[in-house]
Write a protein that holds these residues in place. Structure first.
Motif, PDB file in Angstrom:
ATOM      1  N   ARG A  86     -81.702  29.687 -75.036  1.00 50.78           N
ATOM      2  CA  ARG A  86     -82.657  30.612 -75.546  1.00 50.78           C
ATOM      3  C   ARG A  86     -83.098  30.419 -76.743  1.00 50.78           C
ATOM      4  NH1 ARG A  86     -81.377  35.544 -74.819  1.00 50.78           N
ATOM      5  NH2 ARG A  86     -79.328  35.122 -73.815  1.00 50.78           N
ATOM      6  N   MET A  87     -81.871  30.136 -77.678  1.00 45.02           N
ATOM      7  CA  MET A  87     -82.274  30.149 -79.088  1.00 45.02           C
ATOM      8  C   MET A  87     -83.121  28.884 -79.350  1.00 45.02           C
ATOM      9  SD  MET A  87     -78.819  31.365 -81.248  1.00 45.02           S
ATOM     10  CE  MET A  87     -78.347  33.031 -81.426  1.00 45.02           C
ATOM     11  N   GLY A  88     -82.630  27.785 -78.785  1.00 48.80           N
ATOM     12  CA  GLY A  88     -83.511  26.591 -79.191  1.00 48.80           C
ATOM     13  C   GLY A  88     -84.801  26.718 -78.494  1.00 48.80           C
ATOM     14  N   LEU A  89     -85.167  27.219 -77.348  1.00 53.45           N
ATOM     15  CA  LEU A  89     -86.284  27.403 -76.905  1.00 53.45           C
ATOM     16  C   LEU A  89     -87.160  28.322 -77.817  1.00 53.45           C
ATOM     17  CD1 LEU A  89     -85.539  28.000 -72.955  1.00 53.45           C
ATOM     18  CD2 LEU A  89     -86.870  26.129 -74.105  1.00 53.45           C
ATOM     19  N   ALA A  90     -86.514  29.275 -78.599  1.00 58.41           N
ATOM     20  CA  ALA A  90     -87.460  29.965 -79.427  1.00 58.41           C
ATOM     21  C   ALA A  90     -87.523  29.305 -80.856  1.00 58.41           C
ATOM     22  CB  ALA A  90     -86.375  31.378 -79.738  1.00 58.41           C
ATOM     23  N   GLY A  91     -86.996  28.073 -80.758  1.00 56.70           N
ATOM     24  CA  GLY A  91     -87.318  27.110 -82.299  1.00 56.70           C
ATOM     25  C   GLY A  91     -86.109  27.331 -83.254  1.00 56.70           C
ATOM     26  N   TYR A  92     -85.005  27.794 -82.705  1.00 54.13           N
ATOM     27  CA  TYR A  92     -83.901  28.058 -83.524  1.00 54.13           C
ATOM     28  C   TYR A  92     -82.893  26.574 -83.576  1.00 54.13           C
ATOM     29  CZ  TYR A  92     -85.406  32.429 -84.861  1.00 54.13           C
ATOM     30  OH  TYR A  92     -86.155  33.513 -85.328  1.00 54.13           O
ATOM     31  N   SER A  93     -82.038  26.349 -84.270  1.00 50.39           N
ATOM     32  CA  SER A  93     -81.091  25.256 -84.130  1.00 50.39           C
ATOM     33  C   SER A  93     -79.905  25.645 -84.660  1.00 50.39           C
ATOM     34  CB  SER A  93     -81.801  23.935 -84.806  1.00 50.39           C
ATOM     35  OG  SER A  93     -81.578  24.277 -86.356  1.00 50.39           O
ATOM     36  N   GLY A  94     -79.085  24.781 -84.563  1.00 55.97           N
ATOM     37  CA  GLY A  94     -77.408  24.972 -85.182  1.00 55.97           C
ATOM     38  C   GLY A  94     -77.005  23.848 -86.004  1.00 55.97           C
ATOM     39  N   VAL A  95     -76.020  24.008 -86.724  1.00 59.60           N
ATOM     40  CA  VAL A  95     -75.368  23.057 -87.504  1.00 59.60           C
ATOM     41  C   VAL A  95     -73.823  22.745 -87.154  1.00 59.60           C
ATOM     42  CG1 VAL A  95     -74.653  24.768 -89.346  1.00 59.60           C
ATOM     43  CG2 VAL A  95     -75.000  22.340 -90.076  1.00 59.60           C
ATOM     44  N   HIS A  96     -73.540  21.368 -87.053  1.00 61.05           N
ATOM     45  CA  HIS A  96     -72.099  21.161 -86.711  1.00 61.05           C
ATOM     46  C   HIS A  96     -71.198  21.339 -88.033  1.00 61.05           C
ATOM     47  CE1 HIS A  96     -69.299  17.794 -85.566  1.00 61.05           C
ATOM     48  NE2 HIS A  96     -68.986  18.829 -85.055  1.00 61.05           N
ATOM     49  N   VAL A  97     -70.132  21.963 -87.811  1.00 59.72           N
ATOM     50  CA  VAL A  97     -69.156  21.741 -88.832  1.00 59.72           C
ATOM     51  C   VAL A  97     -67.990  20.902 -88.146  1.00 59.72           C
ATOM     52  CG1 VAL A  97     -67.678  23.326 -90.209  1.00 59.72           C
ATOM     53  CG2 VAL A  97     -69.903  24.240 -89.599  1.00 59.72           C
ATOM     54  N   PRO A  98     -67.811  19.782 -88.698  1.00 60.05           N
ATOM     55  CA  PRO A  98     -66.566  18.999 -88.041  1.00 60.05           C
ATOM     56  C   PRO A  98     -65.219  19.700 -88.425  1.00 60.05           C
ATOM     57  CG  PRO A  98     -68.042  17.525 -89.557  1.00 60.05           C
ATOM     58  CD  PRO A  98     -68.650  18.931 -89.663  1.00 60.05           C
ATOM     59  N   GLY A  99     -64.441  19.360 -87.391  1.00 61.32           N
ATOM     60  CA  GLY A  99     -62.990  19.842 -87.634  1.00 61.32           C
ATOM     61  C   GLY A  99     -62.744  20.692 -86.533  1.00 61.32           C
ATOM     62  N   TYR A 100     -61.239  20.646 -86.075  1.00 58.38           N
ATOM     63  CA  TYR A 100     -60.696  21.483 -85.286  1.00 58.38           C
ATOM     64  C   TYR A 100     -60.504  22.805 -85.572  1.00 58.38           C
ATOM     65  CZ  TYR A 100     -60.251  16.822 -83.150  1.00 58.38           C
ATOM     66  OH  TYR A 100     -60.449  15.581 -82.790  1.00 58.38           O
ATOM     67  N   LEU A 101     -61.556  23.631 -85.893  1.00 52.73           N
ATOM     68  CA  LEU A 101     -61.308  24.875 -86.459  1.00 52.73           C
ATOM     69  C   LEU A 101     -61.113  26.080 -85.374  1.00 52.73           C
ATOM     70  CD1 LEU A 101     -63.927  24.860 -89.052  1.00 52.73           C
ATOM     71  CD2 LEU A 101     -61.807  23.993 -89.293  1.00 52.73           C
ATOM     72  N   TYR A 102     -61.249  25.778 -83.993  1.00 53.41           N
ATOM     73  CA  TYR A 102     -61.140  26.695 -83.096  1.00 53.41           C
ATOM     74  C   TYR A 102     -60.253  26.127 -81.905  1.00 53.41           C
ATOM     75  CZ  TYR A 102     -63.046  30.279 -79.615  1.00 53.41           C
ATOM     76  OH  TYR A 102     -63.237  31.490 -79.095  1.00 53.41           O
ATOM     77  N   GLN A 103     -59.477  26.977 -81.436  1.00 55.59           N
ATOM     78  CA  GLN A 103     -58.349  26.667 -80.468  1.00 55.59           C
ATOM     79  C   GLN A 103     -58.928  27.303 -79.031  1.00 55.59           C
ATOM     80  OE1 GLN A 103     -54.306  26.011 -80.985  1.00 55.59           O
ATOM     81  NE2 GLN A 103     -53.907  27.116 -79.058  1.00 55.59           N
ATOM     82  N   TYR A 104     -59.141  26.635 -78.142  1.00 53.32           N
ATOM     83  CA  TYR A 104     -59.346  27.232 -76.792  1.00 53.32           C
ATOM     84  C   TYR A 104     -58.387  26.911 -76.186  1.00 53.32           C
ATOM     85  CZ  TYR A 104     -62.487  27.203 -72.592  1.00 53.32           C
ATOM     86  OH  TYR A 104     -62.886  27.436 -71.371  1.00 53.32           O
TER      87      TYR A 104
END
Length: 178
Positions: free
Chosen positions: A160-178
């Protein structure tokens, strides 16, 4: 939380857990706000409640069984702010993550998952953002937050953010553990 970025608030939403976590959390000094539900309302409603309680411009969700590295907030915040200076339509910063646990087949999972740089066309094909993102709360509110009882709430939000014209930025690295 031992984050290198020092100015943040911790909001915990207890979605009717059956353990003693609420009692434990009331004694923690690093919890700024504790929201408790008597009946389980699900991930979307719990996340929306936590975000509504937040006072900051940016938010990130960390599920109870996930963790973030100590530099997660600093790196995602820095990347998002820099990207927004170049393009105000950048609404979130996401990271790679380390996946640890037991798979559906019973085998141990212990590996890193790297994601591509942001592309809405690729996002429409598969979700490579998951919950490992710091996002602009105003954009979250603008697109209506998490949809209740929908499932895949994070993927739906990014779409929905993409459809509204917004985007993201990728931050390389394993900063989150799932």
């Amino acid at each position: 939380s031992e984050q290198t970025l020092k100015f943040f608030e911790v909001i915990v939403v207890d979605d009717a857990s059956g353990d003693d976590s609420v009692h434990y959390l009331t004694r923690r000094r690093d919890v700024d706000c504790l929201i408790t539900f008597k009946d389980n309302r699900g991930t979307s409603e719990a996340s929306n409640a936590g975000i509504r309680a937040a006072r900051g411009k940016y938010c990130v969700l960390v599920n109870a069984d996930d963790t973030v590295r100590s530099d997660f907030l600093f790196k995602t915040y820095s990347a998002l702010r820099a990207a927004q200076q170049a393009n105000p339509k950048v609404a979130f910063a996401y990271t790679d993550f380390w996946h640890k646990g037991i798979g559906h087949d019973g085998k141990v999972i212990d590996n890193g998952v790297e994601f591509p740089d942001y592309s809405f066309e690729n996002l429409k094909k598969f979700n490579f953002i998951l919950a490992s993102a710091l996002f602009d709360r105003a954009v979250f509110d603008k697109v209506g937050g998490f949809q209740i009882d929908y499932g895949l709430e994070d993927y739906d939000l990014w779409l929905r953010m993409g459809l509204a014209g917004y985007s993201g930025v990728h931050v390389p690295g394993y900063l989150y553990q799932y």
